[in-house]
Design a protein around this motif. Structure first.
Motif, PDB file in Angstrom:
ATOM      1  N   SER A   3       0.841  -1.187   0.000  1.00 10.10           N
ATOM      2  CA  SER A   3       0.000   0.000   0.000  1.00 10.10           C
ATOM      3  C   SER A   3       0.880   1.242   0.000  1.00 10.10           C
ATOM      4  O   SER A   3       1.996   1.221   0.506  1.00 10.10           O
ATOM      5  CB  SER A   3      -0.899   0.001   1.238  1.00 10.10           C
ATOM      6  OG  SER A   3      -1.686   1.162   1.277  1.00 10.10           O
ATOM      7  N   SER A  38      -1.597  -0.716  -3.636  1.00  9.42           N
ATOM      8  CA  SER A  38      -2.978  -0.508  -3.224  1.00  9.42           C
ATOM      9  C   SER A  38      -3.193   0.905  -2.704  1.00  9.42           C
ATOM     10  O   SER A  38      -2.277   1.574  -2.228  1.00  9.42           O
ATOM     11  CB  SER A  38      -3.407  -1.554  -2.188  1.00  9.42           C
ATOM     12  OG  SER A  38      -2.653  -1.402  -1.014  1.00  9.42           O
ATOM     13  N   CYS A  39      -4.432   1.307  -2.810  1.00 11.72           N
ATOM     14  CA  CYS A  39      -4.858   2.669  -2.504  1.00 11.72           C
ATOM     15  C   CYS A  39      -4.864   2.903  -0.988  1.00 11.72           C
ATOM     16  O   CYS A  39      -5.378   2.076  -0.237  1.00 11.72           O
ATOM     17  CB  CYS A  39      -6.268   2.824  -3.065  1.00 11.72           C
ATOM     18  SG  CYS A  39      -7.083   4.350  -2.659  1.00 11.72           S
ATOM     19  N   CYS A  42      -8.972   3.250   0.060  1.00 13.12           N
ATOM     20  CA  CYS A  42      -9.935   2.142   0.051  1.00 13.12           C
ATOM     21  C   CYS A  42      -9.269   0.768   0.101  1.00 13.12           C
ATOM     22  O   CYS A  42      -9.943  -0.236   0.314  1.00 13.12           O
ATOM     23  CB  CYS A  42     -10.838   2.239  -1.178  1.00 13.12           C
ATOM     24  SG  CYS A  42     -10.006   1.839  -2.724  1.00 13.12           S
ATOM     25  N   ALA A  44      -8.027  -0.970  -2.288  1.00 19.07           N
ATOM     26  CA  ALA A  44      -8.037  -1.703  -3.553  1.00 19.07           C
ATOM     27  C   ALA A  44      -6.885  -1.221  -4.434  1.00 19.07           C
ATOM     28  O   ALA A  44      -6.373  -0.114  -4.274  1.00 19.07           O
ATOM     29  CB  ALA A  44      -9.369  -1.489  -4.264  1.00 19.07           C
ATOM     30  N   GLU A  45      -6.495  -2.062  -5.368  1.00 17.91           N
ATOM     31  CA  GLU A  45      -5.452  -1.656  -6.304  1.00 17.91           C
ATOM     32  C   GLU A  45      -5.958  -0.475  -7.136  1.00 17.91           C
ATOM     33  O   GLU A  45      -7.083  -0.491  -7.609  1.00 17.91           O
ATOM     34  CB  GLU A  45      -5.112  -2.834  -7.213  1.00 17.91           C
ATOM     35  CG  GLU A  45      -3.966  -2.546  -8.159  1.00 17.91           C
ATOM     36  CD  GLU A  45      -3.579  -3.781  -8.982  1.00 17.91           C
ATOM     37  OE1 GLU A  45      -3.802  -4.904  -8.484  1.00 17.91           O
ATOM     38  OE2 GLU A  45      -3.076  -3.607 -10.091  1.00 17.91           O
ATOM     39  N   CYS A  68     -10.555   8.083  -5.379  1.00 16.19           N
ATOM     40  CA  CYS A  68     -10.208   8.266  -3.969  1.00 16.19           C
ATOM     41  C   CYS A  68      -9.273   9.460  -3.847  1.00 16.19           C
ATOM     42  O   CYS A  68      -8.491   9.750  -4.755  1.00 16.19           O
ATOM     43  CB  CYS A  68      -9.522   7.026  -3.412  1.00 16.19           C
ATOM     44  SG  CYS A  68     -10.601   5.589  -3.280  1.00 16.19           S
ATOM     45  N   HIS A  81      -9.531   4.282 -10.094  1.00 13.94           N
ATOM     46  CA  HIS A  81      -9.579   2.821 -10.091  1.00 13.94           C
ATOM     47  C   HIS A  81     -10.184   2.299 -11.381  1.00 13.94           C
ATOM     48  O   HIS A  81     -10.909   2.995 -12.036  1.00 13.94           O
ATOM     49  CB  HIS A  81     -10.417   2.329  -8.924  1.00 13.94           C
ATOM     50  CG  HIS A  81      -9.761   2.601  -7.598  1.00 13.94           C
ATOM     51  ND1 HIS A  81      -8.859   1.755  -7.028  1.00 13.94           N
ATOM     52  CD2 HIS A  81      -9.877   3.653  -6.746  1.00 13.94           C
ATOM     53  CE1 HIS A  81      -8.466   2.259  -5.869  1.00 13.94           C
ATOM     54  NE2 HIS A  81      -9.047   3.406  -5.677  1.00 13.94           N
TER      55      HIS A  81
END
Ligand SMILES: [Zn+2]
Length: 81
Positions: A3, A38-39, A42, A44-45, A68, A81
């Motif tokens: 991350s 990853s973000c 959130c 997620a990638e 994001c 994303h």
């Protein structure tokens, strides 16, 4: 999955191998995620990362997917994303 860690600010050099520079101007840059980072918002990638030192930023168009936003003391980060 790694991350983006913003706890000590954001330095693109910490992720040099994982992010590909797409565009850069005086105060901001756009990067592509090429190593599955990853973000920080959130988890997620993410696809693209925009980083700016500017006080205000305008985008000409918006992506279709989720967006994001994260910040450090000096920088604004926008992740798509
Ligand atoms: Zn996100």
């Amino acid at each position: 999955m790694t991350s983006l860690d913003l706890s000590n600010g954001f330095d693109v050099h910490d992720y040099r191998a994982k992010l590909k520079l797409l565009r850069q101007d005086a105060g901001s840059m756009s990067l592509a995620n090429r190593e599955g980072l990853s973000c920080p918002a959130c988890g997620a990638e993410f696809d693209r990362l925009f980083v700016s030192d500017d006080e205000a930023v305008t985008f000409d168009s918006a992506p279709n997917g989720p967006i994001c936003v994260a910040r450090t003391d000096e920088r604004l980060l926008v992740l798509t994303h």
